[in-house]
Design a protein around this motif. Structure first.
Motif, PDB file in Angstrom:
ATOM      1  N   ASP A 119      -3.297   7.010  33.970  1.00 37.50           N
ATOM      2  CA  ASP A 119      -2.927   7.073  35.374  1.00 37.50           C
ATOM      3  C   ASP A 119      -1.482   6.611  35.561  1.00 37.50           C
ATOM      4  OD1 ASP A 119      -3.435   7.527  38.065  1.00 37.50           O
ATOM      5  OD2 ASP A 119      -3.913   5.409  38.414  1.00 37.50           O
ATOM      6  N   GLY A 120      -0.704   7.367  36.314  1.00 35.10           N
ATOM      7  CA  GLY A 120       0.664   6.952  36.611  1.00 35.10           C
ATOM      8  C   GLY A 120       1.693   7.778  35.865  1.00 35.10           C
ATOM      9  N   GLN A 121       2.970   7.487  36.136  1.00 34.63           N
ATOM     10  CA  GLN A 121       4.068   8.205  35.510  1.00 34.63           C
ATOM     11  C   GLN A 121       4.809   7.280  34.557  1.00 34.63           C
ATOM     12  OE1 GLN A 121       5.222  11.677  36.328  1.00 34.63           O
ATOM     13  NE2 GLN A 121       3.008  11.558  36.664  1.00 34.63           N
ATOM     14  N   ALA A 150      -3.875  -1.058  32.694  1.00 34.52           N
ATOM     15  CA  ALA A 150      -3.690   0.374  32.942  1.00 34.52           C
ATOM     16  C   ALA A 150      -5.047   1.043  33.112  1.00 34.52           C
ATOM     17  CB  ALA A 150      -2.951   1.002  31.765  1.00 34.52           C
ATOM     18  N   THR A 203       0.498  -2.965  31.999  1.00 34.55           N
ATOM     19  CA  THR A 203       1.172  -3.287  33.260  1.00 34.55           C
ATOM     20  C   THR A 203       1.807  -4.658  33.147  1.00 34.55           C
ATOM     21  OG1 THR A 203      -0.845  -4.250  34.132  1.00 34.55           O
ATOM     22  CG2 THR A 203      -0.462  -1.912  34.617  1.00 34.55           C
ATOM     23  N   LYS A 237     -11.126   6.440  37.858  1.00 34.16           N
ATOM     24  CA  LYS A 237     -10.171   5.597  37.123  1.00 34.16           C
ATOM     25  C   LYS A 237     -10.953   4.614  36.259  1.00 34.16           C
ATOM     26  CE  LYS A 237      -6.542   3.953  39.352  1.00 34.16           C
ATOM     27  NZ  LYS A 237      -5.713   3.440  40.475  1.00 34.16           N
TER      28      LYS A 237
END
Length: 1011
Positions: free
Chosen positions: A292-294, A376, A340, A386
RNA sequence: GGCGCCUUAGCCCAGUGGCAGAGGCAGGAGACUUAAAAUCUCCAAAGCGUGGGUUCAAAUCCCACAGGCGCUACCA
């Protein structure tokens, strides 16, 4: 004349050697038979009685096959490169070639005494340049090949290069570590180094940085199978992970063929299972999970990617909807990228602690669940949910992709992890309770799984893989546990590589310069800067030198032993490793005998090389050893003396806590005989369990009395000067401790006290607490034979005392070949007596040869033909122990009949000759066969007609219980037998007037009457 | 944890669905011998680890359990 093996045995051994009796024929019209023993390493310790066990069995079989008219190849040689000679060289400075030659000589000497029928003209030694020239040559062929998964065989690198030049590598289906895709023009644009790097990723032997098992104490890397319980198999030194530039063998390419090939082999299931487990095939699929995310991730090609995918391998794609989290190995490449910020510190800490754990700690720590959340999330590819991403050291970086999709309801490790960290557990199995444990069976019906609902596991797997492939996030995939094999050793005493380096790139030495011989060095140690010993060699010390420098590593022990069985077919060939025609004649080894401890080493590597040589057309078969028998180890019987120890090293230590105190030997040592020791042990056990008050215990008072006496003795015998002595309570502070004692000074558990005192300086003034009769009785235990346990029994002394024939027969007589068994010489007299009894059959009371030339009696013929049948059966199923018994029965019966018939004894001696060749040759000569040896006589044929009986005493059972016997003619048919039995008066008594419900007649065997 | 092997006389071991025992060791008795050793003759000894099942019949085939041994082990 008495049976005098001391004259007979050397006489025949000399004749065999002089006349080359056991030379295998070249260009023979006879059928071939190849009997091979596993390649021995000639250790300095020489042979103990366990070593010849397999050699005797294979020798018996080889001799049997010769008698049956086969052209038998039965060679012997030495796997003579190896660590012990080098360690010895380091300690003494003596060249390992010298010690190796000495050890080989000693070995040969011992082997010769046992009367083996080896064709010594074919002897090979892996450390001789004539031999390792061809080991180097095979290495070159491996370097020059890659594995093509389409043709499913090894192919030449030139074919691959041609393909690269034409189409790049997009269409190449090969076993490779190459991860980059390139076009033909890109290939052509690569410089030499880049091209070389890519080719290394395809070659069957290749140079690459790999994590290896580095053993600092031995100064070398070790293969996985050379490590036992996290320490080196040889020496027991610790092993650590280290990244090194190493030669490896791409054995993985052959994983599938190594697996399926097992089905065609006549090996025990247990060895095949070990190899199957080692290869570790798992069928499943790969699946990519998007993080998930860039992100900004720089790929190998230098591009930036924003999406990160984690690829996992699973054997249970059908459980995809049960995934509730993911776990990566702490060493996984993406860990740092996805973590993270708020978890960065914890992740760093976890990674650090995981890396500090040695392989051994990790192993010991299996039950301890550890892990760390990265913060993450991954996106479930089907539900879009998720899910958390964790790292944990239960996931191994070296298997699969180093990441798992965790399905706690279906995998116990995932289940434990989820429970421990409070992660959700989804149940996707219909009517299965997972409140206590995961459901790990590959069975049942899938539920809560969208399009997989209601499907059985097998169907669900198929459908899940289809869905995964349709989505483009994965594919059906097979994984193998088998790892590529590291082929470099940082040692001196091994085969040099036919490789030189130029500008950092490896190049092969041309064939005409082979062999690259081992250069002389000043010391057999690594250089100051840690390069292997060969780096010490002067340029001039190399017989061939090219480029900037030669390869400094040497090959591992398994290099030479992976193809030696081929060399025996053509040992002197200077132009080829083996001539194809000869290999076509001798083919595979028909019978291979050796220990099962080589299951994942030698036996796998030899299969790998054989398949490669087959692929390249050098030989016509792709399995080396068709039938294999693994002999069981002969264990030693160790003897022990019991030395008294006292706890504590200074006064004032709280003595009720022995765990924190060090036991100290008394000086002079006090040794307690076995039975006295037992009394002491019981006493201290009672102390520790507070059983002192137990006056009801029957022998307590007796023990106490004896012990008091013993302890009094201890006090008086102990040296008053002994500083550890005197301040302790005798009731609690002593303990006995077993110590190995050399079995040569123990007779029937009785210790030779004087010899013991003289055996070591510290025992010179030892005191003994003996049994009442004054003897010192030792304890004993069955253990592996080893020098350090002082329980080694060499064959030499037994050959000296009883002769080789007795030793050969006795080793077979001990029990089934495959079984582990303790060595015990108790029964050897019985076997020796058998040979003497046999000898007496041929001689009269005065010891003169006395044979009857008459027609043999029917009884004698029956005896000998029954023996022929049994012996043939025994040999055909490799039951060597029952063979010996059958000889004993035969000789006992012939003795009873006072049979000295020449024809009978003639057959008997031929039968016996594989087991006891010396005495058989001698008796063969006495039977009047002056020319030649018994080795090429004809094995007698069993004549069934001689065993046919006119009558049979039928055992008559009633409801399965045997009650009486009735003698009936064998010519009766079942109906007639039934009538005869029912008419019999005794049988009628048992019937008690009732009519039988059923009568079962097995002709020639038994009658069962059901009432 | 997984896989494999083993369990029959005091001991080592045979026993391939059909009478539990062939052999050796150890033990006992006897013969020979002045005696001992060696040799010879004879004798005794287990109901097949435990519990189920299949079969007319099980040490043997099947299942479970126990004990011993070996190999392998976070392999997704």
């Amino acid at each position: 004349m008495e049976y005098n093996f001391r004259d007979i045995e050397p006489k025949w051994r000399k004749i065999w050697a002089d006349e080359k009796t056991f030379k295998a024929e070249e260009n023979s019209a006879k059928p071939k038979y190849y009997v091979l023993d596993m390649f021995p390493y000639p250790s300095g310790a020489g042979l103990h009685v366990g070593h010849p066990l397999g050699y005797i069995a294979s020798d018996i079989y080889a001799r049997y096959k010769r008698l049956q008219g086969f052209n038998v190849l039965h060679p012997m040689g030495y796997d003579s490169f190896g660590l012990p000679a080098e360690q010895y060289a380091i300690q003494t400075g003596q060249h390992p070639a010298i010690t190796t030659a000495e050890n080989v000589e000693r070995y040969r000497d011992q082997l010769d005494k046992i009367g083996f029928s080896f064709d010594w003209d074919r002897e090979v030694r892996t450390s001789s340049p004539e031999y390792y020239k061809w080991t180097q040559w095979i290495f070159k062929q491996l370097f020059d090949c890659y594995y093509d998964n389409t043709t499913n065989k090894a192919e030449r690198i030139s074919k691959l290069i041609a393909e690269f030049e034409e189409n790049g590598n997009a269409k190449v289906n090969a076993c490779s570590d190459c991860e980059t895709l390139f076009t033909a023009s890109e290939w052509k644009a690569f410089n030499e180094k880049e091209q070389d790097t890519i080719l290394q990723a395809y070659r069957l032997t290749f140079l690459a940085d790999s994590w290896v098992n580095w053993c600092p104490a031995l100064g070398t890397v070790l293969a996985n199978d050379e490590i036992v319980n996290g320490v080196s198999e040889r020496g027991g030194h610790p092993v650590e992970q280290k990244l090194m530039r190493q030669w490896s063998m791409r054995i993985k390419a052959y994983a599938e063929r190594l697996l399926t090939g097992l089905d065609r082999l006549d090996w025990t299931e247990s060895i095949k299972d070990i190899q199957r487990n080692w290869i570790g095939k798992s069928v499943g699929s790969s699946i990519q999970f998007k993080v998930d995310g860039q992100f900004e991730l720089t790929t190998q090609g230098g591009n930036i990617e924003n999406d990160i995918y984690i690829e996992v391998f699973t054997t249970r794609p059908d459980t995809i909807f049960g995934v509730s989290f993911m776990v990566l190995a702490p060493e996984h490449d993406l860990v740092d990228q996805i973590t993270t910020p708020e978890f960065a510190a914890q992740i760093a800490e976890y990674k650090k602690s995981a890396s500090l754990k040695s392989a051994r700690d990790r192993e010991a720590d299996v039950k301890n669940i550890t892990g760390q959340n990265t913060g993450a999330f991954a996106i479930h590819p089907f539900t879009g949910e998720k899910i958390q991403i964790w790292i944990g050291d239960y996931v191994l970086v070296s298997y699969g992709t180093g990441a798992v999709m965790s399905v706690p309801c279906g995998d116990q490790r995932d289940y434990d992890f989820a429970k421990h960290f409070g992660i959700e557990i989804k149940n996707i199995f219909e009517n299965i309770d997972i409140s206590e444990a995961a459901y790990t069976e590959k069975a049942g019906t899938i539920a809560n799984s969208d399009f997989l609902n209601g499907l059985e596991v097998k169907a669900a797997m198929k459908k899940a893989i289809e869905a995964i492939e349709a989505k483009g996030i994965g594919t059906g995939k097979t994984n193998y546990r088998l790892r590529d094999a590291v082929f470099s050793r940082q040692r001196y005493w091994g085969e040099p590589f036919p490789v030189f380096y130029k500008d950092g790139l490896p190049h092969l030495v041309e064939d005409k310069f082979l062999p690259i011989t081992l250069p002389e060095v000043d010391k057999y140690l690594p250089t100051e800067d840690g390069a292997p010993p060969l780096a010490r060699a002067e340029k001039a010390a190399w017989n061939h030198f090219e480029g900037d420098h030669m390869e400094f590593n040497t090959m591992p022990g398994w290099a030479g032993s992976s193809w030696y069985f081929l060399r025996y077919m053509d040992p002197k060939n200077e132009h080829e490793f083996v001539n194809r025609k000869k290999a076509d004649y001798w083919k595979q080894v028909d019978l291979y005998i050796g220990g099962s401890e080589h299951a994942t080493g030698h036996l796998l590597y030899a299969r790998f090389w054989t398949k490669f040589l087959y692929d390249q057309g050098y030989i016509g078969f792709d399995e080396p050893f068709q039938k294999m028998i693994n002999q069981g180890m002969i264990l030693g019987r160790s003897s022990f003396v019991y030395q008294m120890l006292v706890f504590g090293v200074y006064s004032g230590v709280p003595r009720d806590d022995h765990e924190n105190m060090i036991p100290v030997e008394l000086c002079p040592p006090i040794l307690v005989s076995l039975n006295q020791k037992k009394i002491i042990d019981v006493y201290f056990k009672n102390v520790s369990e507070n059983k002192f008050d137990n006056k009801n215990s029957k022998d307590f008072s007796e023990i106490k009395e004896k012990l008091d006496e013993l302890l009094k003795e201890l006090t008086t015998k102990a040296n008053p000067e002994n500083k550890y002595y005197g301040n302790y309570s005798l009731t609690t502070d002593f303990q006995s401790y077993p110590k190995h004692v050399d079995i040569s000074i123990v007779d029937n558990d009785k210790l030779d006290i004087e010899a013991f005192k003289n055996s070591r300086e510290e025992y010179k003034n030892a005191e003994f607490i003996c049994e009442e009769n004054g003897e010192y009785i030792c304890g004993s235990e069955i253990e592996k034979m080893s020098k350090s346990k002082y329980n080694v029994q060499t064959p030499d002394e037994l050959v000296e005392k009883f002769g080789a024939d007795t030793l050969r027969m006795y080793e077979m007589f001990l029990g089934p070949l495959e079984q582990f068994k303790p060595w015990d010489t108790k029964g050897i007299n019985g076997v020796h007596n058998f040979l003497r009894k046999l000898w007496r059959l041929f001689h009269d009371a005065e010891g003169n040869v006395s044979l009857s030339m008459e027609e043999p009696s029917k009884d004698a013929l029956k005896i000998v033909h029954r023996t022929i049948k049994k012996l043939t059966d025994d040999l055909d199923r490799f039951s060597f122990n029952t063979g010996v018994s059958n000889f004993m029965i035969c000789v006992n019966e012939l003795t009873e009949q006072k049979c000295n018939n020449k024809a009978i004894l003639n057959d008997l001696v031929i039968l016996l000759s594989p087991y006891a060749p010396h005495i058989s040759e001698e008796l063969w000569e006495k039977l009047g066969h002056k020319k030649g040896t018994i080795s090429y006589a004809h094995f007698p044929q069993f004549d069934e007609s001689l065993l046919v009986e006119a009558n049979h005493a039928y055992p008559i059972s009633f409801n399965g219980k045997m009650r009486l016997k009735i003698e009936l003619s064998m010519s009766l048919n079942p109906k007639e037998v039934e009538e005869a039995v029912l008419a019999n008066v005794d049988a009628q008594k048992w019937l008690e007037g009732n009519a039988p419900k059923k009568v079962i007649v097995v002709p020639g065997k038994i009658v069962n009457i059901v009432m």
